[in-house]
Write a protein that holds these residues in place. Sequence first.
Motif, PDB file in Angstrom:
ATOM      1  N   TYR A 153     -21.814 -36.940 -50.737  1.00 19.40           N
ATOM      2  CA  TYR A 153     -21.203 -37.999 -50.172  1.00 19.40           C
ATOM      3  C   TYR A 153     -20.847 -38.841 -51.332  1.00 19.40           C
ATOM      4  CZ  TYR A 153     -20.441 -42.344 -47.556  1.00 19.40           C
ATOM      5  OH  TYR A 153     -20.094 -43.670 -47.369  1.00 19.40           O
ATOM      6  N   VAL A 154     -21.674 -39.191 -52.122  1.00 19.26           N
ATOM      7  CA  VAL A 154     -21.390 -39.887 -53.417  1.00 19.26           C
ATOM      8  C   VAL A 154     -20.341 -39.492 -54.224  1.00 19.26           C
ATOM      9  CG1 VAL A 154     -22.437 -40.880 -55.706  1.00 19.26           C
ATOM     10  CG2 VAL A 154     -23.950 -40.953 -53.429  1.00 19.26           C
ATOM     11  N   GLN A 155     -20.336 -38.263 -54.519  1.00 19.45           N
ATOM     12  CA  GLN A 155     -19.330 -37.876 -55.431  1.00 19.45           C
ATOM     13  C   GLN A 155     -17.825 -37.894 -54.677  1.00 19.45           C
ATOM     14  OE1 GLN A 155     -19.636 -36.929 -58.538  1.00 19.45           O
ATOM     15  NE2 GLN A 155     -21.544 -37.645 -58.302  1.00 19.45           N
ATOM     16  N   GLN A 156     -17.906 -37.585 -53.550  1.00 17.33           N
ATOM     17  CA  GLN A 156     -16.553 -37.895 -52.611  1.00 17.33           C
ATOM     18  C   GLN A 156     -16.323 -39.342 -52.818  1.00 17.33           C
ATOM     19  OE1 GLN A 156     -17.035 -37.514 -48.363  1.00 17.33           O
ATOM     20  NE2 GLN A 156     -14.892 -36.963 -48.213  1.00 17.33           N
ATOM     21  N   SER A 157     -17.139 -40.104 -52.488  1.00 14.10           N
ATOM     22  CA  SER A 157     -16.725 -41.727 -52.729  1.00 14.10           C
ATOM     23  C   SER A 157     -16.120 -42.162 -53.969  1.00 14.10           C
ATOM     24  CB  SER A 157     -17.950 -42.416 -52.310  1.00 14.10           C
ATOM     25  OG  SER A 157     -18.359 -42.158 -50.722  1.00 14.10           O
ATOM     26  N   LEU A 158     -16.806 -41.534 -54.993  1.00 16.22           N
ATOM     27  CA  LEU A 158     -16.570 -41.650 -56.407  1.00 16.22           C
ATOM     28  C   LEU A 158     -15.045 -41.156 -56.828  1.00 16.22           C
ATOM     29  CD1 LEU A 158     -19.906 -41.456 -58.307  1.00 16.22           C
ATOM     30  CD2 LEU A 158     -18.885 -43.667 -57.424  1.00 16.22           C
ATOM     31  N   ARG A 159     -14.828 -40.412 -56.211  1.00 14.46           N
ATOM     32  CA  ARG A 159     -13.446 -39.556 -56.371  1.00 14.46           C
ATOM     33  C   ARG A 159     -12.511 -40.119 -55.464  1.00 14.46           C
ATOM     34  NH1 ARG A 159     -16.525 -34.861 -56.557  1.00 14.46           N
ATOM     35  NH2 ARG A 159     -15.880 -34.065 -54.491  1.00 14.46           N
ATOM     36  N   SER A 160     -12.565 -41.076 -54.344  1.00  8.01           N
ATOM     37  CA  SER A 160     -11.731 -41.606 -53.616  1.00  8.01           C
ATOM     38  C   SER A 160     -11.527 -42.897 -53.766  1.00  8.01           C
ATOM     39  CB  SER A 160     -12.115 -41.411 -52.225  1.00  8.01           C
ATOM     40  OG  SER A 160     -13.290 -41.892 -51.889  1.00  8.01           O
ATOM     41  N   ASP A 161     -12.055 -43.901 -52.911  1.00  6.18           N
ATOM     42  CA  ASP A 161     -11.652 -45.245 -53.143  1.00  6.18           C
ATOM     43  C   ASP A 161     -12.314 -45.797 -54.222  1.00  6.18           C
ATOM     44  OD1 ASP A 161     -13.880 -44.717 -51.204  1.00  6.18           O
ATOM     45  OD2 ASP A 161     -14.321 -47.011 -51.511  1.00  6.18           O
ATOM     46  N   LEU A 162     -13.355 -45.273 -54.651  1.00  9.80           N
ATOM     47  CA  LEU A 162     -14.047 -45.920 -56.003  1.00  9.80           C
ATOM     48  C   LEU A 162     -13.530 -45.458 -57.436  1.00  9.80           C
ATOM     49  CD1 LEU A 162     -17.707 -46.447 -54.626  1.00  9.80           C
ATOM     50  CD2 LEU A 162     -16.085 -48.029 -54.692  1.00  9.80           C
ATOM     51  N   LEU A 163     -12.556 -44.471 -57.181  1.00 11.80           N
ATOM     52  CA  LEU A 163     -12.245 -43.885 -58.411  1.00 11.80           C
ATOM     53  C   LEU A 163     -11.039 -45.126 -59.193  1.00 11.80           C
ATOM     54  CD1 LEU A 163     -11.841 -41.613 -60.667  1.00 11.80           C
ATOM     55  CD2 LEU A 163      -9.996 -40.853 -59.151  1.00 11.80           C
ATOM     56  N   ASP A 164     -10.285 -45.545 -58.156  1.00 14.85           N
ATOM     57  CA  ASP A 164      -9.291 -46.418 -58.829  1.00 14.85           C
ATOM     58  C   ASP A 164      -9.474 -47.807 -57.963  1.00 14.85           C
ATOM     59  OD1 ASP A 164      -7.269 -48.317 -59.471  1.00 14.85           O
ATOM     60  OD2 ASP A 164      -5.759 -46.521 -59.570  1.00 14.85           O
ATOM     61  N   ILE A 165     -10.460 -48.669 -58.041  1.00 13.18           N
ATOM     62  CA  ILE A 165     -11.021 -49.723 -57.405  1.00 13.18           C
ATOM     63  C   ILE A 165      -9.957 -50.632 -57.155  1.00 13.18           C
ATOM     64  CG2 ILE A 165     -12.627 -51.514 -56.978  1.00 13.18           C
ATOM     65  CD1 ILE A 165     -14.671 -49.633 -58.359  1.00 13.18           C
ATOM     66  N   ARG A 166      -9.259 -50.987 -58.088  1.00 14.09           N
ATOM     67  CA  ARG A 166      -8.268 -52.273 -58.155  1.00 14.09           C
ATOM     68  C   ARG A 166      -7.289 -51.729 -57.208  1.00 14.09           C
ATOM     69  NH1 ARG A 166      -6.323 -56.598 -60.045  1.00 14.09           N
ATOM     70  NH2 ARG A 166      -8.273 -56.869 -61.486  1.00 14.09           N
ATOM     71  N   ARG A 167      -6.805 -50.596 -57.183  1.00 15.99           N
ATOM     72  CA  ARG A 167      -5.736 -49.935 -56.134  1.00 15.99           C
ATOM     73  C   ARG A 167      -6.195 -49.966 -54.928  1.00 15.99           C
ATOM     74  NH1 ARG A 167      -2.275 -44.358 -56.650  1.00 15.99           N
ATOM     75  NH2 ARG A 167      -0.920 -44.778 -54.823  1.00 15.99           N
ATOM     76  N   SER A 168      -7.371 -49.523 -54.576  1.00 15.72           N
ATOM     77  CA  SER A 168      -7.889 -49.422 -53.333  1.00 15.72           C
ATOM     78  C   SER A 168      -8.409 -50.655 -52.669  1.00 15.72           C
ATOM     79  CB  SER A 168      -9.456 -48.467 -53.341  1.00 15.72           C
ATOM     80  OG  SER A 168      -9.037 -47.280 -53.801  1.00 15.72           O
ATOM     81  N   TYR A 169      -8.746 -51.555 -53.395  1.00 20.65           N
ATOM     82  CA  TYR A 169      -9.345 -52.815 -52.465  1.00 20.65           C
ATOM     83  C   TYR A 169      -8.676 -54.119 -53.173  1.00 20.65           C
ATOM     84  CZ  TYR A 169     -13.319 -50.169 -51.285  1.00 20.65           C
ATOM     85  OH  TYR A 169     -14.108 -49.270 -50.462  1.00 20.65           O
ATOM     86  N   LEU A 170      -7.858 -54.251 -54.316  1.00 19.88           N
ATOM     87  CA  LEU A 170      -7.283 -55.380 -54.746  1.00 19.88           C
ATOM     88  C   LEU A 170      -5.859 -55.428 -54.434  1.00 19.88           C
ATOM     89  CD1 LEU A 170      -9.454 -56.406 -57.943  1.00 19.88           C
ATOM     90  CD2 LEU A 170      -9.851 -56.982 -55.623  1.00 19.88           C
ATOM     91  N   GLU A 171      -5.212 -54.304 -54.536  1.00 23.20           N
ATOM     92  CA  GLU A 171      -3.869 -54.350 -54.751  1.00 23.20           C
ATOM     93  C   GLU A 171      -3.371 -54.010 -52.842  1.00 23.20           C
ATOM     94  OE1 GLU A 171      -2.457 -51.439 -57.642  1.00 23.20           O
ATOM     95  OE2 GLU A 171      -3.015 -53.004 -59.158  1.00 23.20           O
ATOM     96  N   ALA A 172      -4.215 -53.104 -52.380  1.00 26.55           N
ATOM     97  CA  ALA A 172      -3.937 -52.703 -51.038  1.00 26.55           C
ATOM     98  C   ALA A 172      -4.085 -54.013 -49.948  1.00 26.55           C
ATOM     99  CB  ALA A 172      -5.091 -51.802 -50.568  1.00 26.55           C
ATOM    100  N   ALA A 173      -3.077 -54.012 -48.903  1.00 22.20           N
ATOM    101  CA  ALA A 173      -2.929 -55.088 -48.060  1.00 22.20           C
ATOM    102  C   ALA A 173      -4.480 -55.384 -47.447  1.00 22.20           C
ATOM    103  CB  ALA A 173      -1.855 -54.893 -47.147  1.00 22.20           C
ATOM    104  N   ASN A 174      -4.535 -56.490 -47.129  1.00 22.74           N
ATOM    105  CA  ASN A 174      -5.991 -57.064 -46.417  1.00 22.74           C
ATOM    106  C   ASN A 174      -7.148 -56.212 -46.948  1.00 22.74           C
ATOM    107  OD1 ASN A 174      -4.447 -58.836 -44.797  1.00 22.74           O
ATOM    108  ND2 ASN A 174      -3.581 -57.278 -43.398  1.00 22.74           N
ATOM    109  N   SER A 175      -7.410 -56.098 -47.983  1.00 22.77           N
ATOM    110  CA  SER A 175      -8.316 -55.404 -48.613  1.00 22.77           C
ATOM    111  C   SER A 175      -9.169 -56.123 -49.857  1.00 22.77           C
ATOM    112  CB  SER A 175      -8.084 -54.214 -48.967  1.00 22.77           C
ATOM    113  OG  SER A 175      -7.800 -53.280 -48.145  1.00 22.77           O
ATOM    114  N   CYS A 176     -10.278 -56.191 -50.176  1.00 27.07           N
ATOM    115  CA  CYS A 176     -10.837 -56.737 -51.227  1.00 27.07           C
ATOM    116  C   CYS A 176     -12.266 -56.129 -51.477  1.00 27.07           C
ATOM    117  CB  CYS A 176     -10.969 -58.365 -50.884  1.00 27.07           C
ATOM    118  SG  CYS A 176     -11.412 -59.191 -52.383  1.00 27.07           S
TER     119      CYS A 176
END
Length: 223
Positions: free
Chosen positions: A85-108
């Motif tokens: 689960y950790v590896q899956q997470s590190l390869r998904s939203d936590l791989l490109d944190i800026r894109r996943s949380y700061l550039e995505a709408a209504n996310s942070c």
Amino acid sequence: MAPYRIRQYEDGDYEAVRTIFARGITEHAPAAYVHMLTHPQAQLLFLALFLAVLAASGSLLVSLVAVLLALTGGWFCIRALWTGYVQQSLRSDLLDIRRSYLEAANSCLWVAEAEGAVVGMVGAILPQDPSEREHALELKRMSVGREHRGQGIARALCRTVIRFAQDRGYSAVVLSTSMVQDSAQRLYESMGFRRVSERSPSRLTSFLRFSVIYYRYEIPGSR
């Protein structure tokens, strides 16, 4: 004054955030293993294995070794679920944190900082369930370093997500946590989150009697 501050994620926090998340998740593997061992179904399986090997070999030592090997295999199986689960997470939203949380709408994504070091984290993101996306945001990746727990950091991070959702006109915050994360469950329930469902994400976790609990928080005054 609080011995920490909550601020928005910065690119320099990348490694610290990933490390805090990975450590926070994998530390629950032992509790999941103990949960499996205390379940009657698992105990019956180990007993059946012991008796079957004893009947086939006539050796108490061989039977005990077989059970020991099964217990060891069970531990590696449980640990693999968590590390996977950790590896899956590190390869998904936590791989490109800026894109996943700061550039995505209504996310942070926010971090808790104490004495110049990142000691906690939490994110807000659109829920995976499309039916929820117009009404709720999902609290995600909550984790606080072990040595900084008990200072109210997790509660402050949780409030940050709730305020963020409220400011953007959402009426609820949803989240999920595992059945062995007792402290997280107590925190969320003390803050007004209510359990809405509980289910196993796979056949293997169902066999191991392991489930994920889903929570929902209705923001006061929202429509």
